[in-house]
Design an enzyme around this catalytic site. Structure first.
Site, short mmCIF file in Angstrom:
data_model
loop_
_atom_site.label_atom_id
_atom_site.label_comp_id
_atom_site.label_asym_id
_atom_site.label_seq_id
_atom_site.Cartn_x
_atom_site.Cartn_y
_atom_site.Cartn_z
N GLU A 60 0.81 -1.24 0.03
CA GLU A 60 -0.02 -0.06 -0.03
C GLU A 60 0.86 1.23 -0.04
OE1 GLU A 60 -0.35 -2.61 1.96
OE2 GLU A 60 -2.21 -3.43 0.91
N HIS A 129 -11.22 -6.57 8.23
CA HIS A 129 -11.90 -6.20 7.04
C HIS A 129 -13.00 -5.59 7.44
CE1 HIS A 129 -9.78 -10.00 6.21
NE2 HIS A 129 -9.46 -9.60 5.15
C1 LIG Z 1 -1.57 -5.13 4.28
C2 LIG Z 1 -2.47 -6.21 3.49
N1 LIG Z 1 -2.76 -5.69 2.10
C3 LIG Z 1 -3.65 -6.41 1.52
C4 LIG Z 1 -4.25 -7.66 2.00
C5 LIG Z 1 -5.36 -8.57 1.21
N2 LIG Z 1 -4.53 -9.91 0.71
C6 LIG Z 1 -4.88 -11.16 1.57
S1 LIG Z 1 -4.24 -12.43 1.00
C7 LIG Z 1 -3.42 -11.37 -0.24
C8 LIG Z 1 -2.46 -12.25 -1.37
C9 LIG Z 1 -1.47 -12.52 -0.58
O1 LIG Z 1 -0.49 -13.40 -1.32
P1 LIG Z 1 0.94 -14.13 -1.07
O2 LIG Z 1 1.48 -13.26 -0.05
O3 LIG Z 1 1.57 -14.79 -2.26
O4 LIG Z 1 0.22 -15.32 -0.12
P2 LIG Z 1 -0.57 -16.69 -0.59
O5 LIG Z 1 -2.10 -15.88 -0.35
O6 LIG Z 1 -0.37 -16.98 -2.09
O7 LIG Z 1 -0.26 -17.74 0.33
C10 LIG Z 1 -3.91 -10.17 -0.36
C11 LIG Z 1 -3.79 -9.09 -1.21
C12 LIG Z 1 -3.97 -8.02 3.32
N3 LIG Z 1 -4.56 -9.00 4.03
N4 LIG Z 1 -3.10 -7.30 4.01
#
Ligand SMILES: Cc1ncc(C[n+]2csc(CCOP(=O)(O)OP(=O)(O)O)c2C)c(N)n1
Ligand SMILES: Cc1ncc(C[n+]2csc(CCOP(=O)(O)OP(=O)(O)O)c2C)c(N)n1
Ligand SMILES: [Mg+2]
Ligand SMILES: [Mg+2]
Lengths: 338, 412, 338, 412
Positions: A60, A129
């Site tokens: 962000e 959320h």
């Molecule tokens: C600070 C923050 N930004 C955005 C999100 C929304 N979000 C939750 S999971 C995710 C994707 C994460 O991907 P990755 O780090 O590759 O982990 P994976 O889900 O593939 O295990 C996002 C964007 C969040 N939870 N926290």
């Protein structure tokens, strides 16, 4: 006119502006090919290409920081923070940079940008959320803060935000993306198509920032609310039979103090409703302002109905959410006061 | 199965503290001209070694040697020297002004002049530089009016920033110099965003951002490299490693474990590590990185190895944390002396001419400072009006700010 | 007892706590060998070693994030943010992590820590060395916020903060590190040695968080202030001859509403003073709270005297700083109100 | 002087979108056993190549080969297999429960089981794991009660977290599992801080932190590596590269320009890139990094190459952004199948035994889920009392929260 959901209206606003101004670019986490977790940018990448609508790395701070640089170049970034709960890593770029660039450079450089983010609870999202951080933004001079309560306003205000030459925080109450919600979570969901303000012009129109709207004229007391809470207040008015005048602030900063003062001077009583935690929430500023403007007309203490000063719980969401019962109780107290 | 040992906390310590002998043995300095210059279309993975060596052009006798020699004509060399000397004259004058109370604060760039000056003269007029507070050399090299610089430092009525900003927080759009932020590192990812915008528009302008080595620890350093590599932004990412971050030596930012240039490797960004006190190396490295950016080959990170010869700022006293004479033993010397020697070896410059140049720049700066003073200083209180502090918060002043302004005036 | 400056008292508090509890560790930018840009940790590394007092990389987010992990391990980190203006990169770790770890893990994990930061203007620091972000912290449930006005309180409150098992934000008004300052910048600086509260016990003592102190009893009106503004209010009282009761809040959260209510119920008039920008500043919460608790006793509108809603300017610092003249004018307005 | 070309915006695109053929040609997969295993005292600079290859132990026939073979005894292999199978049974059951509305949300780790399970069984009881939401395999491998896990997912009266947290946001201090945060990446630098604390105290406990490849873009990734290298913290920094971050493929985080393991190089931190679907490689790499940490050789970053076989969460529909059958062509296969085959080649396991194991874990999970359900689910509303939402905001409930709690109860 078309019946639109709130996210549909938001998509329409961005679409209209991308059509009109090719300096408008859209980016954020999952907003590109996928169209955003709440579908607010669906179809835009296909229509405008991945140079104007694209996914970003998950940061962000990086998103808002890059937007500042793009704004300085002359673009008008419209960025999405996936949930308002995740804006904090980007606060430094908002507070220290976006909000101050014009000032510190005496307008040599500016950072026009719109930072969209879904906010509020009611979707079993738990503490990460469900947050409503609006008051933090209103404390930062140089930022404007908008929080619409319906599709018609959402589109008109978002267009005004994108056209604005200053950074605008645009908060979207996610619980009402698909329909007005009055807090009765046990009742069936009502779609926007049944609501007058779900009827939205397809083309361009703007609603000026900084204007509140009286949603329900009334003589007993004034309710200051925004977003989901406007609908909750309407339910409370109906259920208590108290003739509340409901003022939907629409924009929190700059604040439409004229409309607020006019209403409270008339009713002499005021209830402020928001979902955010109470202490130092925007309700505090509203209460202080009303007290300053209408002191001699007030017949009862101003009440704040807000989220409790705890993180937003998951299982007990409806004990936390300020619903019609709590708002109605405040109405009665305020009417009872002598 | 290994047996248990108590864990140890590892904290890097600088080679020398006050009272101790300065010691730069940690710095490996290859001979000038020994590092090869890869073609600008070289893949990042084929040039990782450039992050661990040091590109140098000027040898100890002042000769320009090796593949990185930019072969500048004499006029360009003289322009560079003049801008560096002018920068030092300006720093001297403003330091004095601060002691006299004409300004609240000042920051020198002594020992680092070559970087901003060379960068400014090598990049194009319509490129954008996202500087730190230690890059005044750019403004001087680009001939931004010294009077305007001094007026900003004096916060006087002619200060283009209306006294809102602390001294040295210049903003000079007309010479491609982005508004300086007091918050470290924020400009770095902004430079990348600006460069992305140029690419999105299909323009030809590139950006260059700067942070100090201490600031590489901030989040925006990581944000900048991440965005730069993902979108192949046309940007130069500079790390000015002047060995110190106020009282913290470069090891605290991780410099004892690797080079700062190497940070780029993991992002797939090419990195150059350059002798920042070697004017010709500065020109050459800037040129290489700029050509890459202009030809859609993406970002380059450059670590400039230099030394912060003066105090961090006029509020700082380095004798509390480092040997007072450390600067004297700095292996890469003084950028001005080195370019001077080069010109002399070329036979186009002399000690006399150099002395005359210093006298001339001192005089020019003095005149500019005098003129600026005539428009006021913090001392005599002739500063921009208080009314102005309500302007530029927003494009149009909202009602609540108009109300507050009236109140301010009523309550005087 | 020894005459101490405010930074001296802060250093003494940390020293006392490091002596008593070897889980107390101190880190931040330039706090180690150098002792901090405001000398608040001077001599501590020499005394306790670089494992307990050390410099960090320049990253406020990293500093607070590492402190959360250390707190979870069982240490009591006391970290310094060099200027409050630079805390924003660390807000996510404060808001999303430090403040919520106890709650989200049902107390399986906690993050005791004290985050110290100099705040406020009056030293020609311009917009990035003068800010007062306290209200942001008070909106975050799970954080306590302290802001002392003198050496005696600073030491006693800092000791209480370090001993507290929850994260505490400890703001230090830098303008009064070396002496009380009443806003008369043209007058010679007064040292703490001339002030009763500059006399500080050398050893251990604690002042409970959450208690306000009446600095000046009075009958005409109540002033709610903290930090530097306590001294400004004293000057205003003296210069206007208005018998103001000055309440020094000391802790903003949890707030001592009892002391506040008692005073306003008595005087019926209230002026709130802070240096932070006005909109959604902590004065808003104070005004809303007073209005809720004392509505029927109020004889005049509650006034807020604050920094303007602009960045803190450099050259016009004294037009921005809420000095005795502005506070005095508010006193008069409030007394004139009928 | 180069002539001007319009700049281009470079945005990485995934090899295949819905309707297209899955294509993993971007992934180089070296044969098992071909990567050398450096001694644990190897200097980071002498092992940089390990960031660009892939450590693999199990070959295509299920044989364990090469220097990284951890030579586990059969019981350990069986324990690992059992925990992985149990994890999948649990994911299946909870996914069903979510469809039935018994919980609001669930996240599977299908295809990634080997990482958390191997890590959990290789590290020590008193070490601390700072997980993401996709590491439930740790809890199962460490035999944390399945009933407690399910109670948390159902947010019922026995939920140890009192329904405050979303489903799957476990906290299990008793098995060294740190409270999961909904905010990506924040736990990474906390793991480093925790490890620093252990070193400061001279203890022997080490930490291990995890982020997904998408989350490497967050500031806390950079903070963690910076602090880890500066203070040589005894920590393992894991990057689970499962190719996807919701709808964004790994290239958006920079994966098209370099490996995520390589990010460590610039900090002077040793990096291993490992086949995350190879249980033996997981054990071996974890062991190598843990031994380094325990012997004061500092941090190690491990990139685990794997694939997110299921939807991101029950709120996600991957058919909108990737080929539905992509998982079938994933070159590294299924970690459970691969370990099963290995045990069978060793002659200590059979298809029948495997089928029996699945039946057994399904039954055990079903029983646990049934018991948990008997304590309530979100559906029947038997959740922790609302009074509890005011607890644990602070250690002692301040007066304003007591007041608010009274008000809540009055206004019911
Ligand atoms: C600070 C923050 N930004 C955005 C999100 C929304 N979000 C939750 S999971 C995710 C994707 C994460 O991907 P990755 O780090 O590759 O982990 P994976 O889900 O593939 O295990 C996002 C964007 C969040 N939870 N926290
Ligand atoms: C976000 C932020 N944190 C801290 C500071 C205080 N500060 C100003 S300069 C400085 C040191 C910077 O060192 P470096 O990046 O090496 O640059 P140099 O001063 O050596 O040119 C610090 C810590 C700041 N201005 N901004
Ligand atoms: Mg430096
Ligand atoms: Mg992933």
């Amino acid at each position: 006119m078309t019946a639109m959901t709130m996210n549909g209206a938001i998509r329409s606003a961005i679409d209209v502006m991308m059509e009109r101004d090719n300096n408008v670019v859209v980016f954020g986490e999952d907003v590109g090919y996928f169209g955003g977790v709440f579908r607010c940018t669906e179809g835009l990448q296909a229509k405008y290409g991945s140079e104007r609508v694209f996914d970003t790395p998950i940061t962000e701070g990086g998103i808002i920081g890059a937007a500042v640089g793009m704004g300085a170049y002359g673009l008008r970034p419209v960025v999405e923070i996936q949930f308002a709960d995740y804006v904090y890593p980007g606060l430094d770029q908002l507070i220290s940079e976006a909000a101050r660039l014009r000032y510190r450079s005496s307008a040599e450089f500016t950072a026009p940008m719109t930072v969209r983010m879904p906010c509020g609870g009611g979707i079993h999202g738990g503490q990460t959320h469900s947050q409503s951080p609006e008051s933090l933004f209103t404390h930062v001079c140089g930022l404007k803060t908008v929080l619409p309560s319906n599709p018609y306003d959402a589109k008109g205000l978002l267009i005004a935000a994108i056209e604005d030459d200053d950074p605008v925080i645009f908060l979207e109450p996610k619980r009402i993306y698909n329909g007005p919600f009055d807090g009765h979570h046990d009742k069936p969901v009502v779609p926007w198509s049944t609501h007058a303000l779900g009827d939205v012009p397809d083309g361009y129109y703007r609603l000026d920032l900084g204007r509140a709207a009286v949603r329900r004229p009334g003589s007993d007391l004034t309710v200051l609310a925004y977003g989901t809470m406007v609908h909750v207040a309407e339910a409370a008015a109906q259920e208590t039979g108290i003739d509340a005048e409901i003022v939907d602030l629409c924009t929190l900063l700059p604040l439409d103090t004229e409309t607020i003062q006019k209403s409270v001077d008339k009713t002499g009583r005021c209830v402020i409703v928001h979902e955010a935690t109470r202490t130092s929430g925007f309700g505090a500023e509203l209460s202080a302002t009303v007290q300053e403007l209408c002191f001699y007309r007030l017949e009862a203490p101003i009440e704040r109905v807000t989220g409790w000063d705890t993180p937003y719980p998951h299982a007990q969401e409806w004990d936390y959410f300020p619903g019609p019962a709590r708002v109605g109780a405040a109405f009665r107290r305020v009417m009872a006061a002598r | 199965m290994i047996e248990d040992v108590p864990l140890r906390f590892g904290i890097p310590t600088p080679p020398a503290r006050p009272g101790e002998m300065a010691d730069f043995s940690y710095l490996e300095v290859p001979a000038a001209g020994t590092v090869e210059r890869p073609p600008i279309d070289t893949a990042p993975k084929d040039m990782r070694d450039l992050a661990y060596t040091m590109i140098r052009v000027l040898d100890d006798d002042g000769a320009a040697v090796g593949p990185w020699n930019p072969e500048l004509d004499v006029t360009s060399l003289r322009d560079g020297l003049r801008a560096m000397v002018m920068t030092r004259s300006y720093d001297d004058r403003m330091t004095t002004a601060q002691r006299q109370g004409k300004t609240s604060f000042y920051i020198r760039c002594t020992g680092e002049e070559a970087i901003a000056v060379g960068h400014a003269l090598e990049l194009r007029p319509d490129d954008m530089f996202f500087p730190t507070y230690r890059q005044q050399g750019w403004l001087i090299a680009r001939r931004w009016p010294l009077v305007d610089m001094a007026c900003q430092v004096f916060s006087n009525e002619k200060d283009r920033l209306h006294g809102r900003q602390m001294p040295i927080m210049y903003s000079a759009r007309d010479v491609g110099f982005f508004s300086i932020s007091g918050n470290l590192g924020t400009q770095y990812v902004q430079a990348v965003g600006w460069a992305m915008a140029s690419a999105i528009k299909g323009d030809t302008r590139i950006a260059s951002g700067v942070v100090g080595e201490g600031t590489t620890a901030e989040a925006d350093f990581h944000h900048a490299l991440t965005f730069a590599t993902t979108y192949q932004a046309p940007v130069i990412l500079n790390v000015v490693n002047n060995q110190w971050a106020i009282s913290s030596f470069q090891g605290i930012a991780g410099g004892s474990r690797s080079t700062f240039a190497a940070r780029a490797i993991g992002y797939g960004i090419p990195a150059l590590r350059v002798d920042g006190n070697d004017y010709l190396a500065v020109i050459a490295a800037t040129r290489w990185a700029a050509e890459r950016a202009r030809t859609n080959r993406g970002p380059t990170l450059i670590e400039w190895v230099t030394y912060r010869a003066s105090a961090h700022s006029t509020s700082d006293d380095p004798s509390r944390y480092r040997p007072v004479d450390e600067w004297k033993s700095w292996p890469l010397g003084d950028p001005i002396e080195r370019l001077k020697t080069h010109l002399i070896t070329l036979g186009v410059w002399s000690e006399e001419q150099h002395a005359a140049l210093i006298a001339e720049t001192d005089a020019e700066v003095l005149a500019a400072a005098r003129e600026a003073e005539s428009y006021g200083t913090l001392l005599d209180g002739r500063v921009a009006s208080a009314r102005g502090i309500f302007e530029d918060v927003f494009k149009d002043m909202p009602e609540h700010l108009q109300r507050q302004r009236r109140q301010m005036e009523d309550e005087r």
